[in-house]
Design an enzyme around this catalytic site. Structure first.
Site, PDB file in Angstrom:
ATOM      1  N   MET A 291      -8.626  -3.243  -9.210  1.00 53.88           N
ATOM      2  CA  MET A 291      -8.842  -4.640  -8.834  1.00 53.88           C
ATOM      3  C   MET A 291      -8.295  -5.626  -9.883  1.00 53.88           C
ATOM      4  O   MET A 291      -7.899  -6.728  -9.537  1.00 53.88           O
ATOM      5  CB  MET A 291     -10.338  -4.920  -8.603  1.00 53.88           C
ATOM      6  CG  MET A 291     -10.950  -4.202  -7.421  1.00 53.88           C
ATOM      7  SD  MET A 291     -10.142  -4.490  -5.836  1.00 53.88           S
ATOM      8  CE  MET A 291     -10.517  -6.186  -5.489  1.00 53.88           C
TER       9      MET A 291
ATOM     10  N   TYR B 232       0.847  -1.202   0.000  1.00 54.56           N
ATOM     11  CA  TYR B 232       0.000   0.000   0.000  1.00 54.56           C
ATOM     12  C   TYR B 232       0.880   1.250   0.000  1.00 54.56           C
ATOM     13  O   TYR B 232       2.059   1.193   0.354  1.00 54.56           O
ATOM     14  CB  TYR B 232      -0.920  -0.020   1.231  1.00 54.56           C
ATOM     15  CG  TYR B 232      -2.150   0.838   1.080  1.00 54.56           C
ATOM     16  CD1 TYR B 232      -3.075   0.580   0.079  1.00 54.56           C
ATOM     17  CD2 TYR B 232      -2.388   1.920   1.930  1.00 54.56           C
ATOM     18  CE1 TYR B 232      -4.205   1.376  -0.073  1.00 54.56           C
ATOM     19  CE2 TYR B 232      -3.519   2.717   1.793  1.00 54.56           C
ATOM     20  CZ  TYR B 232      -4.417   2.436   0.785  1.00 54.56           C
ATOM     21  OH  TYR B 232      -5.529   3.221   0.634  1.00 54.56           O
TER      22      TYR B 232
END
Ligand SMILES: NC(=O)c1ccc[n+]([C@@H]2O[C@H](COP(=O)([O-])OP(=O)(O)OC[C@H]3O[C@@H](n4cnc5c(N)ncnc54)[C@H](OP(=O)(O)O)[C@@H]3O)[C@@H](O)[C@H]2O)c1
Length: 381
Positions: A287, A92
């Site tokens: 995604m 992240y």
């Protein structure tokens, strides 16, 4: 007559109210309770890696006495979002220092406040003000500045899941294009938590939504579910490549001004193909793990633009902006009116973190995994 959804919403709200601890309803707190919360159970990682391997549940020590600016919080619920998994994996954009407690989003109840804390009282509900706070734990002692008060008259599941997806949907619909009633928005991953919030908020603002999902055996029931939430049209990724998609766009007053992309790859390219002149595509997720490709003609002749949105950054830059307060108030009102429902959720105790995380990593199965910290909290009638 009330619809099934609103009857369910009313029942949940009533049930949650009556299940709240007696101390909160009466405002009286046991003066000695502090000693029983000198430890908490938390789901933590010492290193980055596969969450199925690096996470462990352990007892942590809490300071027995609050500092002047500190608050003792009992966590109530916290979801598992894709960003939580990426944070543990170490992929992240921001990451808390290690060892870290998992979970970015969740709601807790204030049990006690230090003498200098004026903005929070016992019984208030709070959500983390910043990402990386670590919500997968039973209790926390934290400076009040790290917490944001949230309306405690909304269902606890809605409070636990308000900070990321509803706020992301709200900001993306508000901040990039001026949308007026009758205008249209197109989005992919429409069944995601973000997508479901986009549908419901857009409906409140009388904005049409064209919603793209991936094909699946139970497509018809998903289409019905999204239409019940307020989706104007629901189509599959395959359908967007057919001439019929252009016919569908022609039925709108004007082509979509805004596209919301949570997928990337070919799916994002299709979104761009269906927005109107000077349309804007906002990318908030990837995604499909594929880059976004924009046809040159769309940039030159259709003058489209492609931008990104990151809720964490918006929050960091707007901590004291009244727009944040206004957004939360508006979202809470929609929730109270049963116009903004949380995504279907699979509720699990914190101790089942291995099962919960493994299942969340297999992909979205139509239900968010959400930790419930108090085993005795019965949530749905
Ligand atoms: N930028 C921000 O501020 C922000 C805020 C919130 C969320 N996000 C991001 O938004 C994304 C969605 O989050 P969420 O919590 O809404 O997710 P979610 O509820 O878990 O839903 C995931 C969605 O992704 C779809 N999906 C999964 N794998 C896919 C693939 N390979 N190709 C195409 N679609 C795929 C799923 O479709 P199926 O049902 O067909 O599997 C589902 O619609 C995540 O990347 C998350 O990190 C970003």
């Amino acid at each position: 007559m009330a619809s099934a959804a609103s009857r369910r919403c009313i029942l949940r709200s009533l049930h949650l109210f009556f299940r709240r601890p007696w101390s909160v309803l009466t405002g009286k707190l046991d003066q000695n309770y502090m000693s029983s919360f000198t430890s908490a159970y938390a789901i933590m990682n010492d290193e980055h890696g596969d969450p199925r391997k690096v996470l462990s549940g352990r007892n942590i020590t809490l300071s027995a006495k609050l500092k002047d600016d500190e608050v003792l919080v009992k966590m109530l619920m916290a979801p598992i979002n894709p960003a939580d998994i990426n944070m543990i994996e170490g992929t992240y954009h921001i990451m808390p220092k290690l060892p870290a407690i998992g979970g970015n989003e969740g709601v807790g109840e204030v049990l006690e406040v230090g003498p200098a804390v004026k903005c929070l009282s016992p019984g208030d509900w709070v959500i983390p003000a910043d990402p990386g706070w670590g919500t997968w734990r039973t209790h926390a002692v934290a400076p009040f500045r790290e917490l944001q008060k949230i309306d405690n008259k909304i269902p606890v599941l809605s409070a636990a899941t308000i900070a990321v997806n509803p706020c992301t949907a709200y900001r993306m619909l508000k901040d990039f294009v001026h949308l007026k009633p009758g205008d249209a928005v197109i989005q992919n991953s429409a069944n995601s938590a973000v997508g479901q919030n986009v549908i419901q908020i857009a409906r409140q603002w009388k904005i049409k939504t064209i919603n793209i999902i991936r094909d699946r055996p139970d497509k018809d029931s998903l289409v019905k579910y999204l239409k019940d939430l307020g989706a104007t049209h629901v189509v599959t990724e395959e359908f967007t490549r057919l001439p019929e998609m252009r016919d569908l766009i022609k039925t709108l007053e004007t082509p979509p001004k805004l596209a919301l992309n949570g997928v990337g790859g070919k799916s994002a390219t299709e979104l761009i193909r269906h927005i109107g002149q000077k349309g804007v595509m906002v990318t908030y997720g990837g995604m499909a793990k594929q880059p976004v490709t924009i046809p040159i003609g769309a940039l030159i002749f259709k003058e489209v633009s492609a931008v990104g949105f990151w809720n964490s950054k918006w929050n960091a830059e707007n901590k004291n902006n009244p727009a944040k307060e206004k957004m939360l108030e508006e979202l809470c009102e929609m929730i109270k009116d049963c116009k903004l429902m949380p995504p279907k959720s699979d509720l699990l105790p914190l101790t089942k973190y291995q099962e919960a995380v493994a299942s969340a990593m297999e992909g979205y199965k139509g239900q968010k995994k959400v930790f419930v910290m108090d085993d005795n909290m019965v949530l749905f009638p």
